[in-house]
Design a protein around this motif. Sequence first.
Motif, short mmCIF file in Angstrom:
data_model
loop_
_atom_site.label_atom_id
_atom_site.label_comp_id
_atom_site.label_asym_id
_atom_site.label_seq_id
_atom_site.Cartn_x
_atom_site.Cartn_y
_atom_site.Cartn_z
N LEU A 137 7.15 14.38 -0.42
CA LEU A 137 7.37 12.98 -0.06
C LEU A 137 7.74 12.76 1.41
O LEU A 137 7.34 11.74 1.97
CB LEU A 137 8.39 12.34 -1.00
N PRO A 138 8.45 13.66 2.07
CA PRO A 138 8.64 13.45 3.52
C PRO A 138 7.31 13.44 4.29
O PRO A 138 7.17 12.69 5.25
CB PRO A 138 9.53 14.62 3.94
N ILE A 139 6.36 14.26 3.87
CA ILE A 139 5.04 14.24 4.50
C ILE A 139 4.38 12.89 4.25
O ILE A 139 3.80 12.28 5.16
CB ILE A 139 4.17 15.39 3.95
N HIS A 140 4.48 12.41 3.03
CA HIS A 140 3.95 11.09 2.66
C HIS A 140 4.59 10.00 3.52
O HIS A 140 3.91 9.16 4.10
CB HIS A 140 4.22 10.85 1.18
N ASP A 141 5.92 10.02 3.59
CA ASP A 141 6.64 9.00 4.35
C ASP A 141 6.33 9.06 5.84
O ASP A 141 6.21 8.03 6.50
CB ASP A 141 8.15 9.12 4.12
N ARG A 142 6.18 10.26 6.38
CA ARG A 142 5.83 10.42 7.80
C ARG A 142 4.45 9.82 8.07
O ARG A 142 4.24 9.14 9.07
CB ARG A 142 5.85 11.88 8.21
N PHE A 143 3.50 10.07 7.17
CA PHE A 143 2.16 9.49 7.31
C PHE A 143 2.25 7.96 7.38
O PHE A 143 1.66 7.34 8.27
CB PHE A 143 1.26 9.91 6.15
N TRP A 144 2.99 7.36 6.45
CA TRP A 144 3.08 5.90 6.41
C TRP A 144 3.85 5.36 7.62
O TRP A 144 3.51 4.30 8.15
CB TRP A 144 3.71 5.43 5.10
N ALA A 170 0.84 -1.21 0.00
CA ALA A 170 0.00 0.00 0.00
C ALA A 170 0.87 1.26 0.00
O ALA A 170 0.57 2.23 -0.69
CB ALA A 170 -0.93 -0.01 1.20
N LYS A 171 1.97 1.22 0.76
CA LYS A 171 2.87 2.36 0.82
C LYS A 171 3.52 2.61 -0.53
O LYS A 171 3.60 3.76 -1.00
CB LYS A 171 3.95 2.13 1.89
N LYS A 172 3.99 1.56 -1.18
CA LYS A 172 4.62 1.72 -2.50
C LYS A 172 3.61 2.21 -3.53
O LYS A 172 3.93 3.05 -4.36
CB LYS A 172 5.26 0.39 -2.96
N THR A 173 2.39 1.68 -3.47
CA THR A 173 1.34 2.13 -4.38
C THR A 173 1.06 3.61 -4.16
O THR A 173 0.95 4.39 -5.11
CB THR A 173 0.06 1.30 -4.19
N SER A 174 0.96 4.00 -2.91
CA SER A 174 0.73 5.40 -2.57
C SER A 174 1.89 6.27 -3.04
O SER A 174 1.68 7.39 -3.51
CB SER A 174 0.53 5.52 -1.06
N HIS A 190 3.88 10.38 -6.80
CA HIS A 190 4.77 10.77 -7.90
C HIS A 190 3.96 11.09 -9.16
O HIS A 190 4.25 12.07 -9.86
CB HIS A 190 5.77 9.65 -8.22
N MET A 191 2.98 10.27 -9.45
CA MET A 191 2.16 10.48 -10.66
C MET A 191 1.40 11.80 -10.59
O MET A 191 1.31 12.52 -11.58
CB MET A 191 1.19 9.32 -10.84
#
Length: 136
Positions: free
Chosen positions: A115-122, A5-9, A14-15
């Motif tokens: 992406l840091p926001i994304h990574d922090r969420f995950w 799910a993280k990789k898909t997100s 990115h898209m």
Amino acid sequence: MVVAAKKTSQVVTHMTIAFAIAYAMTGSVVFGGLAIIIEPVINVLLLPFHEKAWAAYRQRAATERQRYAAVAAEKISQTAMHMIVAFTVMYFATGSLAFGGMAAVLEPVCNVLLLPIHDRFWHNLELRLSRQASAA
């Protein structure tokens, strides 16, 4: 399951960034769609190799200072990789050095900011799920 799910997100993030930049620059849904398909996929495919190489380099660091310097160099290298991919995709899509150059600047900046926001969420989600699993 969480890793998938993280990789898909990550790919979707990115898209979205790639589409927004390509569409904003060209006004074309076709070029935006092209950017959605090609640019993020290339970055996501290259990123694990990039991370693996830098992880090996960081392990060879003898001091904490050298490790911090390696992390900084890795981030600069990652940004350069994104710039090269963004430039190449936009240049081949439009034939314009100007559009390629704008994409090369905008795409990595957006990724570095978002992406840091994304990574922090995950990361927080993984921690929460792990706590729930250990409590059960």
